[in-house]
Design a protein around this motif. Structure first.
Motif, PDB file in Angstrom:
ATOM      1  N   PRO A 108       7.843 -21.451  10.885  1.00 59.93           N
ATOM      2  CA  PRO A 108       7.448 -21.331   9.481  1.00 59.93           C
ATOM      3  C   PRO A 108       7.664 -22.662   8.748  1.00 59.93           C
ATOM      4  O   PRO A 108       8.628 -23.386   9.010  1.00 59.93           O
ATOM      5  CB  PRO A 108       8.394 -20.258   8.951  1.00 59.93           C
ATOM      6  N   ILE A 109       6.756 -22.972   7.841  1.00 64.88           N
ATOM      7  CA  ILE A 109       6.880 -24.177   7.006  1.00 64.88           C
ATOM      8  C   ILE A 109       7.118 -23.704   5.577  1.00 64.88           C
ATOM      9  O   ILE A 109       6.283 -23.008   5.002  1.00 64.88           O
ATOM     10  CB  ILE A 109       5.602 -25.039   7.067  1.00 64.88           C
ATOM     11  N   HIS A 110       8.243 -24.079   4.988  1.00 59.67           N
ATOM     12  CA  HIS A 110       8.578 -23.532   3.667  1.00 59.67           C
ATOM     13  C   HIS A 110       9.510 -24.467   2.918  1.00 59.67           C
ATOM     14  O   HIS A 110      10.218 -25.291   3.514  1.00 59.67           O
ATOM     15  CB  HIS A 110       9.260 -22.171   3.828  1.00 59.67           C
ATOM     16  N   ARG A 111       9.511 -24.325   1.595  1.00 51.55           N
ATOM     17  CA  ARG A 111      10.456 -25.059   0.760  1.00 51.55           C
ATOM     18  C   ARG A 111      11.607 -24.179   0.319  1.00 51.55           C
ATOM     19  O   ARG A 111      12.731 -24.629   0.213  1.00 51.55           O
ATOM     20  CB  ARG A 111       9.735 -25.583  -0.486  1.00 51.55           C
ATOM     21  N   THR A 112      11.294 -22.915   0.058  1.00 47.14           N
ATOM     22  CA  THR A 112      12.289 -22.024  -0.526  1.00 47.14           C
ATOM     23  C   THR A 112      12.520 -20.812   0.366  1.00 47.14           C
ATOM     24  O   THR A 112      11.707 -20.487   1.250  1.00 47.14           O
ATOM     25  CB  THR A 112      11.823 -21.536  -1.902  1.00 47.14           C
ATOM     26  N   GLU A 113      13.630 -20.134   0.113  1.00 45.79           N
ATOM     27  CA  GLU A 113      13.935 -18.908   0.848  1.00 45.79           C
ATOM     28  C   GLU A 113      12.883 -17.847   0.564  1.00 45.79           C
ATOM     29  O   GLU A 113      12.524 -17.055   1.437  1.00 45.79           O
ATOM     30  CB  GLU A 113      15.325 -18.397   0.453  1.00 45.79           C
ATOM     31  N   GLU A 114      12.389 -17.846  -0.659  1.00 50.83           N
ATOM     32  CA  GLU A 114      11.367 -16.862  -1.033  1.00 50.83           C
ATOM     33  C   GLU A 114      10.096 -17.069  -0.219  1.00 50.83           C
ATOM     34  O   GLU A 114       9.482 -16.102   0.260  1.00 50.83           O
ATOM     35  CB  GLU A 114      11.059 -16.981  -2.527  1.00 50.83           C
ATOM     36  N   GLN A 115       9.696 -18.341  -0.042  1.00 45.66           N
ATOM     37  CA  GLN A 115       8.526 -18.628   0.784  1.00 45.66           C
ATOM     38  C   GLN A 115       8.754 -18.193   2.229  1.00 45.66           C
ATOM     39  O   GLN A 115       7.858 -17.625   2.862  1.00 45.66           O
ATOM     40  CB  GLN A 115       8.208 -20.126   0.734  1.00 45.66           C
ATOM     41  N   LEU A 116       9.955 -18.457   2.735  1.00 47.93           N
ATOM     42  CA  LEU A 116      10.271 -18.060   4.103  1.00 47.93           C
ATOM     43  C   LEU A 116      10.175 -16.553   4.271  1.00 47.93           C
ATOM     44  O   LEU A 116       9.610 -16.062   5.256  1.00 47.93           O
ATOM     45  CB  LEU A 116      11.673 -18.549   4.487  1.00 47.93           C
ATOM     46  N   ASP A 117      10.706 -15.809   3.308  1.00 48.00           N
ATOM     47  CA  ASP A 117      10.668 -14.350   3.392  1.00 48.00           C
ATOM     48  C   ASP A 117       9.228 -13.842   3.417  1.00 48.00           C
ATOM     49  O   ASP A 117       8.880 -12.930   4.182  1.00 48.00           O
ATOM     50  CB  ASP A 117      11.411 -13.738   2.197  1.00 48.00           C
ATOM     51  N   THR A 118       8.377 -14.440   2.587  1.00 46.22           N
ATOM     52  CA  THR A 118       6.977 -14.008   2.505  1.00 46.22           C
ATOM     53  C   THR A 118       6.232 -14.328   3.801  1.00 46.22           C
ATOM     54  O   THR A 118       5.507 -13.491   4.350  1.00 46.22           O
ATOM     55  CB  THR A 118       6.279 -14.694   1.315  1.00 46.22           C
ATOM     56  N   ILE A 119       6.440 -15.555   4.294  1.00 43.51           N
ATOM     57  CA  ILE A 119       5.769 -15.977   5.531  1.00 43.51           C
ATOM     58  C   ILE A 119       6.257 -15.141   6.711  1.00 43.51           C
ATOM     59  O   ILE A 119       5.481 -14.771   7.600  1.00 43.51           O
ATOM     60  CB  ILE A 119       6.022 -17.475   5.787  1.00 43.51           C
ATOM     61  N   SER A 120       7.558 -14.827   6.712  1.00 42.23           N
ATOM     62  CA  SER A 120       8.152 -14.095   7.830  1.00 42.23           C
ATOM     63  C   SER A 120       7.524 -12.730   8.036  1.00 42.23           C
ATOM     64  O   SER A 120       7.408 -12.245   9.167  1.00 42.23           O
ATOM     65  CB  SER A 120       9.660 -13.949   7.622  1.00 42.23           C
ATOM     66  N   VAL A 121       7.118 -12.083   6.937  1.00 41.59           N
ATOM     67  CA  VAL A 121       6.500 -10.763   7.045  1.00 41.59           C
ATOM     68  C   VAL A 121       5.243 -10.844   7.909  1.00 41.59           C
ATOM     69  O   VAL A 121       5.042 -10.042   8.831  1.00 41.59           O
ATOM     70  CB  VAL A 121       6.167 -10.201   5.644  1.00 41.59           C
TER      71      VAL A 121
END
Length: 514
Positions: free
Chosen positions: A329-342
């Motif tokens: 996953p490529i992300h800046r924030t934990e929120e982005q990671l959570d969304t991408i992870s789904v």
């Protein structure tokens, strides 16, 4: 590592540059600079194995052992499909057993580790433990270099009648051969392998068994390791100690050296006579059984590394890769990671349902570029990356380890795309290795040509040989090359031996080898 579409470089271009810089910082020697050093460094840096505190022995690390487990599982399946069963025999062999088959003991005598005592005691001066001189064994025990002797002593108890045959047994074990010059996987004092030992009522049945196993080995090497091999017979001086005939598969590594990847031996009645293993035939006669033995070892791990890998690290065929697909996953924030992870977890679930080995690396303690470098070094066949914009656009970025090609594709039907691409990678690796081998089989007519090819081009050299041990030894002395095999597909071809000029009816393959 956020919205990479706004950068001048693409995500993959930027992170690939970073990944290569990381790999360069690890100073992996190139193949062209020093092939041997490249191999040794790669085995260690990729986490396959390392030297241990015991001289000449190795520690196989989890990633390396995972590859061996996949090899083991597939071979074990093939053995069972051809009617074989697994058993286990002792690690220790009484010294007298080896003496019963003269050629066998002569072949292994210099490699044997010998147990002479069975107890230690504290030194009286307090300096540590010493061997208790009162605990000497009545008969020394050999740590098995191979198990023919102990197994044939056992088979004498198991075989009475033709109804007990054929006896088709395999064991997965470790063996010890006291090597002085070792190299991880290729030649170590202790290594892992399988060894099959079979007993038959007729010569033809035993020969067929040896040939069947050779085909099993060749099919595994080509379809799973993506390593083309040549099937052949060993010359008399290269045969297994105690065998009547040794069949082999020979692979060609990227440095132009050959590697024996597996052997299958027709033992005739040598071991049956040495251990008095007879059976009562249908006609009521007492006859000696006919035998085979065969094996492959963790040497296959070295072959896998040297057949496909490059200056960036391992290149693994999907059929044996512990991780076939990694998703980052490529992300800046934990929120982005959570969304991408789904979304990534949805893909992971579908891929695993299709039998694909996939890893979702959501560790936040490492940057994406570091992960790219790590999985490139470890040879993971497919690397996927997904960022916020990918999620929004329904795309995903894919990088192939075999060609280093990168592309952005739709997430729609991504699972089928990955399955197809893994098959494509498997075939591509085989085709590439086969093309290299085709370009490195050279026919020669004279000894000068033989030396020239061996010294400049390498690979297999196809030449006429007069069939004598003396000529073979002389060629080895002058060139350091050996007869790797007499190919089974050889056609009768009249010619003259490259060294002596004597008549020859077929060509053999010479090469420098591991």
């Amino acid at each position: 590592y956020g919205d990479h579409r706004d950068l001048h470089l693409s995500l993959h271009d930027a992170l690939t540059i970073y990944a290569k810089l990381l790999i360069m910082s690890k100073k992996l020697t190139t193949r062209e600079t020093d092939y041997s050093k490249w191999y040794n460094e790669l085995v260690v840096k990729a986490g396959l194995a390392e030297n241990s505190g015991v001289r000449g022995c190795m520690v196989i690390k989890p990633y390396g052992y995972a590859i061996w487990e996949k090899m083991q599982a597939e071979l074990d399946k093939k053995f069972k499909e051809t009617g074989h069963e697994n058993a286990y025999f002792p690690l220790f062999i009484p010294k007298s057993y080896l003496s019963r088959e003269a050629a066998h003991v002569e072949g292994f005598a210099k490699e044997c580790a010998v147990v002479t005592h069975y107890r230690l005691k504290n030194a009286e001066d307090g300096s540590g433990v010493i061997v208790d001189p009162n605990a000497k064994l009545e008969e020394e025990l050999i740590v098995r270099p191979t198990s023919e002797t102990i197994i044939w002593d056992t088979y004498k108890k198991w075989i009475e009648s033709y109804r007990d045959l054929p006896l088709l047994i395999n064991q997965w074990a470790n063996v010890v051969r006291w090597e002085m010059r070792t190299r991880l996987f290729l030649r170590t004092a202790e290594f892992l392998w399988q060894e099959g030992h079979t007993a038959h009522t007729t010569k033809n049945e035993a020969v067929k068994e040896a040939e069947t196993i050779l085909d099993v080995y060749a099919e595994f090497a080509e379809n799973y390791m993506a390593m083309p091999v040549i099937k052949g017979l060993k010359s008399e001086s290269e045969r297994f100690a105690g065998a009547v005939e040794t069949y082999c598969i020979e692979g060609l590594m990227q440095d132009g050296k050959a590697l024996q990847a597996g052997t299958s031996h027709f033992l005739g009645q040598n071991f049956a006579k040495a251990f008095d293993v007879k059976f009562t035939s249908k006609e009521g006669k007492q006859e000696y059984v006919w035998a085979t033995s065969w094996g492959v070892s963790t040497r296959l791990m070295g072959a896998l590394v040297m057949t496909h890998s490059d200056d960036l690290g391992l290149v693994l065929p999907p059929n044996l890769a512990p991780i076939q697909v990694v998703i980052i996953p490529i992300h800046r924030t934990e929120e982005q990671l959570d969304t991408i992870s789904v979304r990534i977890n949805e893909i992971v679930k579908k891929l695993r349902g299709l039998g694909v080995s996939v890893k979702f690396d959501d560790r936040t303690s490492f940057k994406p570029g570091w992960k790219f470098a790590e999985y490139e070094l470890k040879g993971v066949p497919l690397r996927l990356a997904m960022g916020p914009r990918d999620l929004e656009n329904g795309t995903i970025e894919v990088a192939r380890r075999d060609t280093l090609e990168k592309s952005t594709i739709s997430q729609k039907n991504i699972e089928n795309y990955i399955v197809d691409t893994l098959e494509e990678i498997q075939q591509n690796l085989f085709d590439k290795a086969l093309e290299y081998r085709k370009n490195h089989i050279t026919e020669v007519e004279t000894f000068e040509e033989l030396k020239e090819v061996l010294n400049t081009k390498g690979g297999f050299v196809s030449a006429h040989w007069d069939g004598t041990v003396e000529t073979e030894e002389k060629i080895k002395e002058l060139t350091k090359a050996t007869i790797r095999c007499i190919p089974l597909e050889n056609k009768i071809e009249e010619g003259k031996c490259v060294l002596t000029g004597a008549k020859s009816s077929q060509r053999v393959l010479f090469a420098k080898a591991y």
